[in-house]
Write a protein that holds these residues in place. Sequence first.
Motif, PDB file in Angstrom:
ATOM      1  N   PRO A 123       0.841  -1.195   0.000  1.00 44.50           N
ATOM      2  CA  PRO A 123       0.000   0.000   0.000  1.00 44.50           C
ATOM      3  C   PRO A 123       0.879   1.249   0.000  1.00 44.50           C
ATOM      4  O   PRO A 123       1.969   1.258   0.561  1.00 44.50           O
ATOM      5  CB  PRO A 123      -0.778  -0.127   1.313  1.00 44.50           C
ATOM      6  CG  PRO A 123      -0.803  -1.598   1.596  1.00 44.50           C
ATOM      7  CD  PRO A 123       0.508  -2.132   1.109  1.00 44.50           C
ATOM      8  N   LEU A 124       0.406   2.332  -0.642  1.00 46.25           N
ATOM      9  CA  LEU A 124       1.267   3.489  -0.918  1.00 46.25           C
ATOM     10  C   LEU A 124       1.274   4.525   0.214  1.00 46.25           C
ATOM     11  O   LEU A 124       1.648   5.691  -0.002  1.00 46.25           O
ATOM     12  CB  LEU A 124       0.833   4.123  -2.234  1.00 46.25           C
ATOM     13  CG  LEU A 124       1.167   3.268  -3.473  1.00 46.25           C
ATOM     14  CD1 LEU A 124       0.408   3.773  -4.697  1.00 46.25           C
ATOM     15  CD2 LEU A 124       2.665   3.256  -3.737  1.00 46.25           C
ATOM     16  N   THR A 125       0.925   4.100   1.404  1.00 43.18           N
ATOM     17  CA  THR A 125       0.793   5.022   2.535  1.00 43.18           C
ATOM     18  C   THR A 125       2.083   5.789   2.817  1.00 43.18           C
ATOM     19  O   THR A 125       2.060   7.019   2.956  1.00 43.18           O
ATOM     20  CB  THR A 125       0.368   4.236   3.793  1.00 43.18           C
ATOM     21  OG1 THR A 125      -0.640   3.273   3.438  1.00 43.18           O
ATOM     22  CG2 THR A 125      -0.149   5.169   4.875  1.00 43.18           C
ATOM     23  N   ASN A 126       3.203   5.094   2.893  1.00 41.41           N
ATOM     24  CA  ASN A 126       4.480   5.771   3.204  1.00 41.41           C
ATOM     25  C   ASN A 126       4.838   6.792   2.129  1.00 41.41           C
ATOM     26  O   ASN A 126       5.303   7.903   2.427  1.00 41.41           O
ATOM     27  CB  ASN A 126       5.617   4.746   3.311  1.00 41.41           C
ATOM     28  CG  ASN A 126       5.480   3.820   4.508  1.00 41.41           C
ATOM     29  OD1 ASN A 126       4.811   4.155   5.490  1.00 41.41           O
ATOM     30  ND2 ASN A 126       6.096   2.653   4.430  1.00 41.41           N
ATOM     31  N   VAL A 127       4.613   6.422   0.879  1.00 41.67           N
ATOM     32  CA  VAL A 127       4.966   7.321  -0.235  1.00 41.67           C
ATOM     33  C   VAL A 127       4.076   8.556  -0.198  1.00 41.67           C
ATOM     34  O   VAL A 127       4.543   9.697  -0.342  1.00 41.67           O
ATOM     35  CB  VAL A 127       4.830   6.585  -1.589  1.00 41.67           C
ATOM     36  CG1 VAL A 127       5.257   7.487  -2.739  1.00 41.67           C
ATOM     37  CG2 VAL A 127       5.656   5.303  -1.607  1.00 41.67           C
ATOM     38  N   ALA A 128       2.796   8.334   0.066  1.00 34.08           N
ATOM     39  CA  ALA A 128       1.867   9.473   0.153  1.00 34.08           C
ATOM     40  C   ALA A 128       2.252  10.401   1.306  1.00 34.08           C
ATOM     41  O   ALA A 128       2.283  11.640   1.158  1.00 34.08           O
ATOM     42  CB  ALA A 128       0.438   8.979   0.321  1.00 34.08           C
ATOM     43  N   ARG A 129       2.557   9.810   2.447  1.00 37.97           N
ATOM     44  CA  ARG A 129       2.948  10.620   3.619  1.00 37.97           C
ATOM     45  C   ARG A 129       4.215  11.448   3.302  1.00 37.97           C
ATOM     46  O   ARG A 129       4.338  12.609   3.680  1.00 37.97           O
ATOM     47  CB  ARG A 129       3.232   9.722   4.831  1.00 37.97           C
ATOM     48  CG  ARG A 129       1.976   9.114   5.468  1.00 37.97           C
ATOM     49  CD  ARG A 129       1.161  10.141   6.164  1.00 37.97           C
ATOM     50  NE  ARG A 129       0.075   9.564   6.975  1.00 37.97           N
ATOM     51  CZ  ARG A 129      -1.098  10.154   7.125  1.00 37.97           C
ATOM     52  NH1 ARG A 129      -1.339  11.304   6.495  1.00 37.97           N
ATOM     53  NH2 ARG A 129      -2.033   9.613   7.875  1.00 37.97           N
TER      54      ARG A 129
END
Length: 295
Positions: A123-129
């Motif tokens: 999931p792209l959570t770290n990249v989005a953050r």
Amino acid sequence: MKVLIDTDPGTDDALALILALNSPALEILGLTTVAGNASLALTTRNALRILEYMGHPDIPVYRGASRPLKGHFTYAYYYHGPAGLTVRLPTPKSKPSAVAARQAIVDSAKAYPGELTLIALGPLTNVARAIQDEPALPELLKEIYVMGGAVNVPGNVTPYAEFNIYDDAEAANVVFSSDAKITLVGLDVCHEPSVLRDDAEWFSGKSLGEKLVARIIRNWFKMRPDDDRYNLCDPLTVLASLRPELFTYKQASVQVETQGERLGETTAEFGSGRVRVAVDIDVAAAKDGVLAGLG
Ligand code: RIB
Ligand code: CA
């Protein structure tokens, strides 16, 4: 190529990490972990264990998001095993870094402007953050390889959505609507080159990596008696960074549905846009390419 690998190990993440660790073309600056296939504690422990088993305890592991931007992760223990891997590896001596994943992504991009490639396998959570923390990040990064999405094929969580996008559609929306240069490797290309239960060459390797891969996949087939194909989505995403000629791409802008029945659906408008969508693959060569890279 300087890379950070964002990952939620996960059995196919493990194969992707083994392939990356065996590839001299990749200078792995670190791993950033995210929950997804399993809890953050388990994906981080698995990342440390895989690195140590492969003789790379020196590669830093940066802990990331335990929850998506909105809601909660669905996890995939049914698919990757109760601890996120189908094998038990020795307890690692190394510990995760005190630096958070989102900070490590920004710091690394600033340390190597225009040179850093992110390979995102969860999931792209770290990249989005990281993009939210540093709006200039998309321009600082060389490229992002994303394992995710299902453009012209059905999803694998719902008929519309692929797991990584479904699990944090808000984050995917942040990433795909940014100016980042993205290569998208989704279900459109990763269903065909899968490992079959009787693919003997996948179970006979003698190297450290091949022996671990054989254990992971053999146990996976034991755990899933009704499945006869093991998908290679994450290792194929690493392969795309190494062997682009094995994939056919179309440029597009990609929209992500962030609500309702079609949550996580990825729709591509082909012709222009910042996303290079993998629409076809040389199936045999790609499968051989992953296998050869594990040794
Ligand atoms: O849909 C496949 C993706 O979801 C892979 O990254 C797999 O590891 C799971 O995270
Ligand atoms: Ca993954």
